[in-house]
Design an enzyme around this catalytic site. Structure first.
Site, PDB file in Angstrom:
ATOM      1  N   GLU A  21       0.828  -1.207   0.000  1.00 56.18           N
ATOM      2  CA  GLU A  21       0.000   0.000   0.000  1.00 56.18           C
ATOM      3  C   GLU A  21       0.863   1.257   0.000  1.00 56.18           C
ATOM      4  OE1 GLU A  21      -3.972  -0.838   2.413  1.00 56.18           O
ATOM      5  OE2 GLU A  21      -2.187  -1.301   3.611  1.00 56.18           O
ATOM      6  N   TYR A  53     -17.008  24.449  -1.297  1.00 55.65           N
ATOM      7  CA  TYR A  53     -16.684  23.019  -1.319  1.00 55.65           C
ATOM      8  C   TYR A  53     -15.602  22.669  -2.326  1.00 55.65           C
ATOM      9  CZ  TYR A  53     -20.589  23.041  -4.711  1.00 55.65           C
ATOM     10  OH  TYR A  53     -21.444  23.330  -5.732  1.00 55.65           O
ATOM     11  N   ILE A  72      -5.691   4.722   8.077  1.00 59.44           N
ATOM     12  CA  ILE A  72      -6.648   5.667   7.501  1.00 59.44           C
ATOM     13  C   ILE A  72      -7.404   6.397   8.610  1.00 59.44           C
ATOM     14  CG2 ILE A  72      -6.832   4.608   5.226  1.00 59.44           C
ATOM     15  CD1 ILE A  72      -9.428   3.259   6.124  1.00 59.44           C
ATOM     16  N   GLU A  73      -7.406   5.839   9.805  1.00 56.93           N
ATOM     17  CA  GLU A  73      -7.975   6.559  10.942  1.00 56.93           C
ATOM     18  C   GLU A  73      -7.213   7.865  11.176  1.00 56.93           C
ATOM     19  OE1 GLU A  73      -8.749   2.153  11.847  1.00 56.93           O
ATOM     20  OE2 GLU A  73      -7.210   3.337  10.845  1.00 56.93           O
ATOM     21  N   LYS A  99     -11.287   1.953   1.195  1.00 59.56           N
ATOM     22  CA  LYS A  99     -10.359   1.361   0.237  1.00 59.56           C
ATOM     23  C   LYS A  99     -11.129   0.267  -0.486  1.00 59.56           C
ATOM     24  CE  LYS A  99      -6.443   1.512   3.476  1.00 59.56           C
ATOM     25  NZ  LYS A  99      -5.380   0.655   4.057  1.00 59.56           N
TER      26      LYS A  99
END
Length: 119
Positions: A21, A53, A72-73, A99
């Site tokens: 990854e 945005y 990813i946290e 993911k």
């Protein structure tokens, strides 16, 4: 509370606990829900009375595509921190990161996390 929503943002990044990854990278799907008072914008029709945005998207893209996190946290936490710093009107954030193809065995549509933070 009013909300600004960005759904299905796709970015390519190098986050993850596995070496593959971190070296090969993968697509990350990011959904954002920003709690913002939109009363003024709903009356004025002025961009200056809301959170743009497009700028939010660019800010998140820079983090996802430019940073490197094992979890990813942590990426989600960094997104919240950055958006709170850049956009004072944001009162709360819900962010989901998925993911589609992590290097784990099994059949699934995606894996991911969701977190919520308040100012």
């Amino acid at each position: 509370m009013d909300k600004i929503v960005l759904e299905g943002c796709r970015f390519y990044g190098y986050h993850g606990a596995f070496k593959e990854e971190q070296t090969l990278g993968q697509i990350f799907l990011v959904d954002l829900e920003l709690s913002v008072d939109l009363q003024a914008a709903s009356l004025s029709d002025q961009l200056t009375d809301t959170v743009h945005y497009g700028i939010v998207f660019d800010s998140v893209r820079q983090l996802v595509e430019g940073g490197k996190f094992i979890l990813i946290e942590r990426l989600a936490g960094a997104i919240c921190e950055q958006l709170f710093n850049e956009f004072p009107p944001i009162e709360a954030i819900k962010v989901a990161i998925k993911k589609e193809n992590p290097p784990i065995a099994g059949h699934y549509k995606a894996v991911g996390i969701e977190l919520e933070r308040q100012r």
